[in-house]
Design a protein around this motif. Structure first.
Motif, PDB file in Angstrom:
ATOM      1  N   ILE A 167      55.296  52.487  72.415  1.00 54.98           N
ATOM      2  CA  ILE A 167      54.159  51.719  71.918  1.00 54.98           C
ATOM      3  C   ILE A 167      54.248  51.595  70.405  1.00 54.98           C
ATOM      4  O   ILE A 167      54.819  52.459  69.727  1.00 54.98           O
ATOM      5  N   SER A 168      53.709  50.505  69.881  1.00 52.00           N
ATOM      6  CA  SER A 168      53.766  50.214  68.447  1.00 52.00           C
ATOM      7  C   SER A 168      52.442  49.590  68.042  1.00 52.00           C
ATOM      8  O   SER A 168      51.876  48.774  68.768  1.00 52.00           O
ATOM      9  N   ILE A 176      53.018  52.284  63.159  1.00 49.98           N
ATOM     10  CA  ILE A 176      53.255  53.535  63.871  1.00 49.98           C
ATOM     11  C   ILE A 176      53.843  53.196  65.234  1.00 49.98           C
ATOM     12  O   ILE A 176      53.438  52.221  65.869  1.00 49.98           O
ATOM     13  N   ALA A 177      54.788  53.980  65.695  1.00 59.04           N
ATOM     14  CA  ALA A 177      55.364  53.747  67.013  1.00 59.04           C
ATOM     15  C   ALA A 177      56.033  55.022  67.504  1.00 59.04           C
ATOM     16  O   ALA A 177      56.463  55.865  66.703  1.00 59.04           O
ATOM     17  N   PHE A 228      53.232  62.603  67.460  1.00 54.52           N
ATOM     18  CA  PHE A 228      54.259  61.672  66.980  1.00 54.52           C
ATOM     19  C   PHE A 228      54.483  61.933  65.497  1.00 54.52           C
ATOM     20  O   PHE A 228      53.620  62.514  64.837  1.00 54.52           O
ATOM     21  N   PRO A 229      55.636  61.553  64.916  1.00 58.25           N
ATOM     22  CA  PRO A 229      56.701  60.758  65.539  1.00 58.25           C
ATOM     23  C   PRO A 229      57.489  61.548  66.572  1.00 58.25           C
ATOM     24  O   PRO A 229      57.757  62.737  66.375  1.00 58.25           O
ATOM     25  N   LYS A 230      57.818  60.878  67.651  1.00 61.84           N
ATOM     26  CA  LYS A 230      58.602  61.531  68.694  1.00 61.84           C
ATOM     27  C   LYS A 230      59.347  60.477  69.491  1.00 61.84           C
ATOM     28  O   LYS A 230      58.944  59.315  69.551  1.00 61.84           O
ATOM     29  N   SER A 231      60.447  60.880  70.084  1.00 59.20           N
ATOM     30  CA  SER A 231      61.226  60.000  70.941  1.00 59.20           C
ATOM     31  C   SER A 231      61.878  60.846  72.011  1.00 59.20           C
ATOM     32  O   SER A 231      62.035  62.061  71.863  1.00 59.20           O
ATOM     33  N   THR A 232      62.245  60.201  73.089  1.00 60.63           N
ATOM     34  CA  THR A 232      62.879  60.932  74.175  1.00 60.63           C
ATOM     35  C   THR A 232      63.902  60.038  74.854  1.00 60.63           C
ATOM     36  O   THR A 232      64.118  58.898  74.443  1.00 60.63           O
ATOM     37  N   THR A 343      59.599  56.725  62.466  1.00 56.71           N
ATOM     38  CA  THR A 343      60.595  57.721  62.877  1.00 56.71           C
ATOM     39  C   THR A 343      60.358  59.109  62.309  1.00 56.71           C
ATOM     40  O   THR A 343      60.928  60.077  62.804  1.00 56.71           O
ATOM     41  N   GLY A 344      59.557  59.195  61.238  1.00 60.03           N
ATOM     42  CA  GLY A 344      59.355  60.488  60.592  1.00 60.03           C
ATOM     43  C   GLY A 344      60.414  60.839  59.565  1.00 60.03           C
ATOM     44  O   GLY A 344      60.464  61.977  59.075  1.00 60.03           O
TER      45      GLY A 344
END
Length: 358
Positions: A167-168, A176-177, A228-232, A343-344
């Motif tokens: 999501i963004s 933010i995303a 967040f920021p987080k990704s998987t 992305t942080g």
């Protein structure tokens, strides 16, 4: 102002195939705009799909060899696309296919050698859009929000339903995303066991019934509690999600039904946490936007204050490829294409490596 003529390439975690989008991209004021001129989706045959799926388990030498092989394959597909369309191209912007994504360990890898792709296609290639951000302390993901901020800023939220949901949105003047969590990856994992590539339109899921214990087990996944920021990615899915699914031998229709309700619940949690006004519009793209049952459940859970916008099929299917074309343009003009607010990372960056054909 120059109009860039760019081919964007994308291969996502859902492993449905290669997306090719030929775009014209130009600046309008302080933003960029685009027009999709021609697209093509190339499904992976079973052999290549399995090679990509299992690439995470390859040895270092095997992975490097496959990186070259896949780069040549991409180059051949693009060369055929250009020749059959008779188009003029400035360069190719390629995401590649992610085999490894471990930002916490300082690395990510996208298959599809840029040099071999450039040599095979005969055009300049820009790729490797994630590693610079990771070197700056970022997640290297998600990357598509730079396209949301330029191309799709009219919507309160941009939701992408690929293998993973992300999501963004704008928050206090910053984009933010982050990756929310599960989407098509889990649904396709279930259908693969009954010999189907996917649940067309969610027809099987619609016939299923809810499994409250499975829903609760999925909702308790630790990833959902992380800020967040987080990704998987695929590693998380295999290590944390598949063991949960393996505990259930229920009818696949019930598993699909429950997973769709889980996917939608987690999306709604994030929308409600981050909406700045009572009514919010959300652009939905990615393969999940074509799952009619998933969209219906999501709209029901959002209620009347959330308006889902399903764009034309070409945008649904090729949005990410279009955004990578934009990222290539931004790299060429040395403008930011990866946002630290997303992305942080310690700072924004103009990411990507340029390969000239040899």
């Amino acid at each position: 102002m120059k109009t860039f003529k760019v081919i964007g390439l994308m291969s996502g975690t859902s492993l449905d195939g290669l997306d090719i989008a030929y775009c014209h991209i130009w600046r309008t004021g302080d933003r960029w705009d685009f027009e999709i001129k021609k697209t093509k989706g190339i499904p992976y045959n079973n052999g290549l799909k399995e090679q990509l799926r299992k690439s995470i388990y390859l040895s270092a030498s095997e992975l490097l060899a496959f990186d070259v092989k896949y780069g040549i394959w991409l180059g051949e597909r693009v060369k055929d696309f250009i020749q059959s369309a008779g188009i003029e191209v400035d360069f190719i912007a390629s995401h590649g296919h992610t085999s490894h994504h471990r930002p916490e360990l300082g690395f990510t890898h996208q298959l599809g050698s840029g040099q071999y792709l450039a040599n095979t296609a005969g055009y300049k290639v820009i790729c490797d859009f994630r590693n610079k951000d990771i070197s700056l302390g970022g997640q290297g993901a998600p990357l598509v929000p730079i396209g949301d901020s330029h191309f799709f800023h009219a919507y309160d939220f941009c939701l992408n339903l690929g293998g993973i949901s992300n999501i963004s949105f704008e928050h206090k003047g910053r984009r933010i995303a982050y990756d929310i969590g599960l989407a098509n990856m889990v649904l396709n994992h279930i259908t693969a066991k009954i010999g189907l590539p996917y649940d067309d339109g969610g027809q099987l899921a619609q016939k299923g019934r809810l499994l409250p214990k499975l829903l609760n087990d999925l909702n308790k996944l630790e990833y959902y509690q992380q800020p967040f920021p987080k990704s998987t990615g695929f590693e998380w899915f295999m290590e944390q999600v598949v063991p949960i699914l393996d505990h259930y031998d229920n009818d696949p229709k019930d598993l699909l039904h429950t997973c769709i309700h889980h996917i939608c619940e987690q999306i709604v949690v994030q929308v409600n946490l981050n909406r700045s006004q009572k009514e919010a519009s959300m652009l939905v793209t990615g393969g999940g936007a074509m799952n009619g049952y998933l969209i219906r459940v999501l709209q029901e859970q959002l209620g009347t204050t959330g308006k889902l916008v399903i764009p034309p099929a070409e945008i649904i299917a090729f949005k990410e490829a279009v955004v990578f074309a934009l990222m290539g343009v931004l790299k060429m003009v040395n403008e930011t294409n990866v946002l630290s607010s997303v992305t942080g990372a310690s700072k924004d960056s103009s990411s990507g490596i340029i390969y000239e054909p040899q």
